[in-house]
Design a protein around this motif. Structure first.
Motif, PDB file in Angstrom:
ATOM      1  N   UNK A   4       0.769  -1.508   0.117  1.00 33.16           N
ATOM      2  CA  UNK A   4       0.005  -0.465  -0.147  1.00 33.16           C
ATOM      3  C   UNK A   4       0.715   1.111  -0.364  1.00 33.16           C
ATOM      4  N   UNK A   5       1.724   0.896   0.973  1.00 29.96           N
ATOM      5  CA  UNK A   5       2.692   2.273   0.633  1.00 29.96           C
ATOM      6  C   UNK A   5       3.777   1.927   0.888  1.00 29.96           C
ATOM      7  N   UNK A   6       4.385   2.161  -0.671  1.00 31.57           N
ATOM      8  CA  UNK A   6       6.091   1.714  -1.306  1.00 31.57           C
ATOM      9  C   UNK A   6       6.426   2.838  -0.891  1.00 31.57           C
ATOM     10  N   UNK A   7       7.917   2.110  -0.718  1.00 31.82           N
ATOM     11  CA  UNK A   7       8.801   3.046  -0.061  1.00 31.82           C
ATOM     12  C   UNK A   7       9.368   4.635  -0.417  1.00 31.82           C
ATOM     13  N   UNK A   8       9.153   4.616  -1.824  1.00 31.53           N
ATOM     14  CA  UNK A   8       9.227   5.826  -2.516  1.00 31.53           C
ATOM     15  C   UNK A   8       8.576   5.362  -4.003  1.00 31.53           C
ATOM     16  N   UNK A  64      28.721  19.923  -3.779  1.00 31.75           N
ATOM     17  CA  UNK A  64      30.062  19.489  -2.564  1.00 31.75           C
ATOM     18  C   UNK A  64      30.763  19.143  -3.542  1.00 31.75           C
ATOM     19  N   UNK A  65      30.804  18.702  -4.760  1.00 29.01           N
ATOM     20  CA  UNK A  65      31.821  18.424  -5.858  1.00 29.01           C
ATOM     21  C   UNK A  65      31.780  17.340  -5.972  1.00 29.01           C
ATOM     22  N   UNK A  66      30.761  16.617  -5.297  1.00 32.46           N
ATOM     23  CA  UNK A  66      30.769  14.669  -6.325  1.00 32.46           C
ATOM     24  C   UNK A  66      30.084  14.528  -6.882  1.00 32.46           C
ATOM     25  N   UNK A  67      30.935  14.749  -8.040  1.00 28.50           N
ATOM     26  CA  UNK A  67      30.915  13.843  -9.556  1.00 28.50           C
ATOM     27  C   UNK A  67      31.031  12.923  -9.245  1.00 28.50           C
ATOM     28  N   UNK A  68      30.406  11.820  -8.450  1.00 28.97           N
ATOM     29  CA  UNK A  68      30.524  10.295  -8.552  1.00 28.97           C
ATOM     30  C   UNK A  68      29.576   9.878  -8.775  1.00 28.97           C
ATOM     31  N   UNK A  69      28.601  10.587  -7.295  1.00 33.73           N
ATOM     32  CA  UNK A  69      27.415  10.603  -6.980  1.00 33.73           C
ATOM     33  C   UNK A  69      26.129  11.022  -8.433  1.00 33.73           C
ATOM     34  N   UNK A  70      26.639  12.289  -8.070  1.00 36.33           N
ATOM     35  CA  UNK A  70      25.695  12.728  -9.795  1.00 36.33           C
ATOM     36  C   UNK A  70      25.786  12.472 -10.945  1.00 36.33           C
ATOM     37  N   UNK A  71      27.017  12.311 -11.165  1.00 33.36           N
ATOM     38  CA  UNK A  71      26.840  10.682 -12.322  1.00 33.36           C
ATOM     39  C   UNK A  71      26.135   9.340 -12.281  1.00 33.36           C
ATOM     40  N   UNK A  72      26.196   8.842 -11.064  1.00 31.83           N
ATOM     41  CA  UNK A  72      25.822   7.899 -10.962  1.00 31.83           C
ATOM     42  C   UNK A  72      24.191   7.692 -10.509  1.00 31.83           C
ATOM     43  N   UNK A  73      23.790   9.429 -10.811  1.00 30.24           N
ATOM     44  CA  UNK A  73      21.826   9.369 -11.400  1.00 30.24           C
ATOM     45  C   UNK A  73      21.592   9.610 -12.226  1.00 30.24           C
ATOM     46  N   UNK A  74      22.789   9.136 -13.351  1.00 28.66           N
ATOM     47  CA  UNK A  74      22.225   9.666 -14.626  1.00 28.66           C
ATOM     48  C   UNK A  74      22.281   8.427 -15.802  1.00 28.66           C
ATOM     49  N   UNK A  75      21.530   7.984 -16.712  1.00 24.83           N
ATOM     50  CA  UNK A  75      21.865   7.084 -17.594  1.00 24.83           C
ATOM     51  C   UNK A  75      22.500   6.472 -18.059  1.00 24.83           C
ATOM     52  N   UNK A 116      10.636  13.210  -7.894  1.00 22.45           N
ATOM     53  CA  UNK A 116      11.427  13.066  -8.980  1.00 22.45           C
ATOM     54  C   UNK A 116      12.090  14.960  -8.072  1.00 22.45           C
ATOM     55  N   UNK A 117      11.733  15.369  -7.690  1.00 20.16           N
ATOM     56  CA  UNK A 117      11.536  16.398  -7.269  1.00 20.16           C
ATOM     57  C   UNK A 117      12.376  16.323  -6.020  1.00 20.16           C
ATOM     58  N   UNK A 118      12.565  15.800  -5.252  1.00 20.66           N
ATOM     59  CA  UNK A 118      13.438  15.467  -4.119  1.00 20.66           C
ATOM     60  C   UNK A 118      14.873  14.738  -4.865  1.00 20.66           C
ATOM     61  N   UNK A 119      14.839  13.720  -5.540  1.00 18.24           N
ATOM     62  CA  UNK A 119      16.185  13.183  -6.223  1.00 18.24           C
ATOM     63  C   UNK A 119      16.846  14.356  -6.962  1.00 18.24           C
ATOM     64  N   UNK A 120      16.052  15.263  -7.638  1.00 17.77           N
ATOM     65  CA  UNK A 120      17.205  16.016  -8.090  1.00 17.77           C
ATOM     66  C   UNK A 120      17.031  17.318  -7.186  1.00 17.77           C
ATOM     67  N   UNK A 125      13.726   4.327 -12.962  1.00 17.61           N
ATOM     68  CA  UNK A 125      13.960   2.068 -13.296  1.00 17.61           C
ATOM     69  C   UNK A 125      14.654   2.237 -12.475  1.00 17.61           C
ATOM     70  N   UNK A 126      13.948   0.637 -12.259  1.00 17.23           N
ATOM     71  CA  UNK A 126      14.785  -0.086 -11.019  1.00 17.23           C
ATOM     72  C   UNK A 126      13.838   0.339  -9.389  1.00 17.23           C
ATOM     73  N   UNK A 127      13.429   1.456  -9.317  1.00 14.64           N
ATOM     74  CA  UNK A 127      12.524   1.700  -8.106  1.00 14.64           C
ATOM     75  C   UNK A 127      13.501   2.889  -7.990  1.00 14.64           C
ATOM     76  N   UNK A 128      14.717   4.242  -8.808  1.00 18.01           N
ATOM     77  CA  UNK A 128      14.877   5.164  -8.895  1.00 18.01           C
ATOM     78  C   UNK A 128      15.234   6.077 -10.050  1.00 18.01           C
TER      79      UNK A 128
END
Length: 144
Positions: free
Chosen positions: A17-21, A41-52, A28-32, A128-131
């Motif tokens: 009934x209440x999926x986590x995301x 923060x200069x964390x390009x690894x995390x930023x790039x992980x948000x891309x297809x 989507x706003x929270x993800x952006x 995709x895959x819950x994110x």
């Protein structure tokens, strides 16, 4: 044992009934926001992980399209893409969700390197895959 079974059934019903995301404009706003927190923060690894893997990008300097695989191409050439220091804040967020696709529009206020200003953004994200993962991003400077 009966109580344990009832508790498990209740948890299973809550999970359905209440999926986590949620796959909605607010998630989507929270993800952006998470994406720009990593960028700020200069964390390009995390930023790039948000891309297809097929992510493409028209950047705010008006340069040519950054096509999928630009990082691999740079690595084969023995160079590393240089990114400016970014300090921006998102505002006036709007999104439309079309099944597994979200189209977001918003402004970025702040600085890209030495350039201060406001930029318009249109971004396409895919569920995709819950994110949410970004498929395409387009920025253009809002002239004063």
């Amino acid at each position: 044992m009966k109580i344990l079974t009832q508790i498990l059934v209740i948890f299973a019903l809550l999970a359905v009934t209440y999926p986590a995301v949620a796959q909605d404009a607010e998630s989507l706003k929270i993800r952006i926001e998470e994406h720009y927190a990593a960028i700020n923060q200069g964390d390009s690894e995390t930023a790039f992980s948000h891309h297809l893997p097929e992510f493409s990008y028209f950047n705010n300097a008006g340069n040519q399209l950054w096509e999928p695989g630009f990082q691999e191409t740079a690595a084969r050439m023995g160079i590393e893409p240089q990114f400016v220091d970014v300090r921006v804040m998102m505002r006036h967020f709007s999104a439309k969700i079309y099944g597994d696709v979200g189209v977001a529009t918003f402004y970025l206020n702040g600085s890209f390197g030495d350039t201060q200003g406001t930029w318009r953004v249109t971004a396409v994200w895919v569920w995709r895959d819950g994110e949410w993962l970004e498929a395409h991003h387009h920025e253009s400077r809002l002239e004063p």
